[in-house]
Write a protein that holds these residues in place. Sequence first.
Motif, short mmCIF file in Angstrom:
data_model
loop_
_atom_site.label_atom_id
_atom_site.label_comp_id
_atom_site.label_asym_id
_atom_site.label_seq_id
_atom_site.Cartn_x
_atom_site.Cartn_y
_atom_site.Cartn_z
N UNK A 186 12.19 29.28 79.30
CA UNK A 186 11.56 28.10 78.96
C UNK A 186 12.58 26.98 79.08
N UNK A 187 12.02 25.58 79.89
CA UNK A 187 12.87 24.41 79.67
C UNK A 187 12.03 23.77 79.09
N UNK A 188 12.84 23.06 78.02
CA UNK A 188 11.90 22.23 77.07
C UNK A 188 12.74 20.93 76.51
N UNK A 189 12.27 20.22 76.03
CA UNK A 189 13.12 19.18 75.23
C UNK A 189 13.42 19.58 73.54
N UNK A 190 12.41 20.39 73.27
CA UNK A 190 12.37 20.84 71.88
C UNK A 190 11.83 22.29 71.75
N UNK A 246 17.58 23.79 76.54
CA UNK A 246 16.83 22.57 75.75
C UNK A 246 17.81 21.45 76.70
N UNK A 247 16.83 20.94 77.44
CA UNK A 247 17.18 19.67 78.21
C UNK A 247 17.17 18.33 77.30
N UNK A 248 18.08 17.45 77.55
CA UNK A 248 17.98 15.94 76.96
C UNK A 248 16.63 15.49 77.21
N UNK A 249 16.02 14.75 76.41
CA UNK A 249 14.60 13.76 76.75
C UNK A 249 14.88 13.19 78.06
N UNK A 287 18.42 17.16 85.98
CA UNK A 287 18.76 18.66 85.92
C UNK A 287 18.27 19.25 87.01
N UNK A 288 17.00 18.84 87.66
CA UNK A 288 16.36 19.35 88.68
C UNK A 288 17.11 19.11 89.97
N UNK A 331 26.94 17.39 81.69
CA UNK A 331 26.90 17.15 80.36
C UNK A 331 25.92 16.07 80.12
N UNK A 332 25.28 15.25 80.83
CA UNK A 332 24.11 14.38 80.70
C UNK A 332 22.99 14.96 80.64
N UNK A 333 22.85 16.39 81.01
CA UNK A 333 21.38 16.70 80.77
C UNK A 333 21.37 17.60 79.47
#
Lengths: 115, 319
Positions: free
Chosen positions: B57-61, B74-77, B83-84, B102-104
């Motif tokens: 699962x890739x999601x912001x929350x 958990x990717x940063x919003x 990221x892709x 780190x940004x992601x």
Amino acid sequence: MEMKVIEHATCTFCGCVCDDIELHADETRIHQAKRACVLGKAWFLNHTAEHKYPDALIDGRPATVDEAIEAAADHLYNADMPLVYGMSNTTCEAQKECVEMADLLCGLVDSHTSL
Amino acid sequence: MGGKVTCTLGEVKNRADFIVYWGGNPAECHPRHFTKYTLMQKSKFLPRGRKDRTVVMVDIRETKSVKAADIFLQVRPGKDFELMTILRAMVKDQEVSDEQIAETGLTREQLTDLIARMKGARFGVMFFGMGLSMTRGKHMNSAALLTLAAEMNAFTKFVAMPMRGHGNVTGADVIMRWQTGYPFGISFNRGYPRYNPGEFSTVDVLVRGDTDCAFIIGADPGATMPQPAIDHLAKIPTIVLDPHVTHTSRLARVHITTAPAGIAAPGTGYRMDEIPMPLRPALESPYPSDEEVVRRIKEAIAAKPDWMGQQPQMLLSQI
Ligand code: SF4
């Protein structure tokens, strides 16, 4: 009361479009939607065949379908840039009619996808 | 299929041993997706069912769906596109700096592990939802994910599929593509179809006030669109076709009640993988179907003189 059973009914609530639903229905409402999920059950059980709403409304007043079709055609015909929008909760057959109508009107046609 | 590298849900069910959900919450929005197509099913190629599959699962929350997954990233919003892009680079063994990763919001270990698993899969599929296609980047995000899936085919079989939402939106795409060559955001004002989202997409058209009559079917923009768009709908003659009297009906000049599709009106609906399904209505509605009403409005328009005074209009009288 006599219950009609419809096998392999299709749920169109979400994009899964499950086609294995078993519906138990009488004349006016669906009583059971077997194998449907919570969302699908709510979708099937919330619709009835009752005459709950007026057939049509023109400027907020009840009207017949014939009058409303005429009024709609007049509005669309008189517009310079009519817009046909939506088409999510309807059949492909109706969608095709919509695109044809937009073509005839030289107007815009768009769906939910663009949001 | 509109150029996507994709497949049907039947193939996913039978073959996919690596499944990514990106920006979607199937547990709550597509409740039977897991059980019918992805997680639970056993097949000839995946005899142990869930045990033979890896789910990411890739999601912001952390949504409810995350519980069903093996790996949660958990990717940063707003950083999905980054990221892709990083994944696309790392898949090809190109250099990516630590700051960029780190940004992601993720670590290099997580990404190297993900890529190893992706390359090691026999059949990978990436489902993407509104969390990806409706946030910062929008269709560019979808394009990046589809490209990543396409590029993964240098290593193994990989496909991508949008998790389409409500009702028959997929059908609308397919029908417009069939009839005009474009999926949405189309203008016929020059007499032939032109496509330009941003210019011809409804929200923009309404906010700019570029339309002087709106025909709304199977949607309720009065409840979902931004306020300036709704204000414009109230200003111009709006026509609504819906099984209920909706928010939009209340500000419309004309409302026609129609039979709900699939419940009291027959027809066809498209599944998210673009497979057409016949609808089997259980009830008989006292109202006419959408199809019938739109056809009758169209015929009433066609009976009027065209812009050169020809009567009835050329186009339909030829058919
Ligand atoms: S039954 Fe549930 S999962 Fe299946 S189409 Fe209906 S809402 Fe979607």
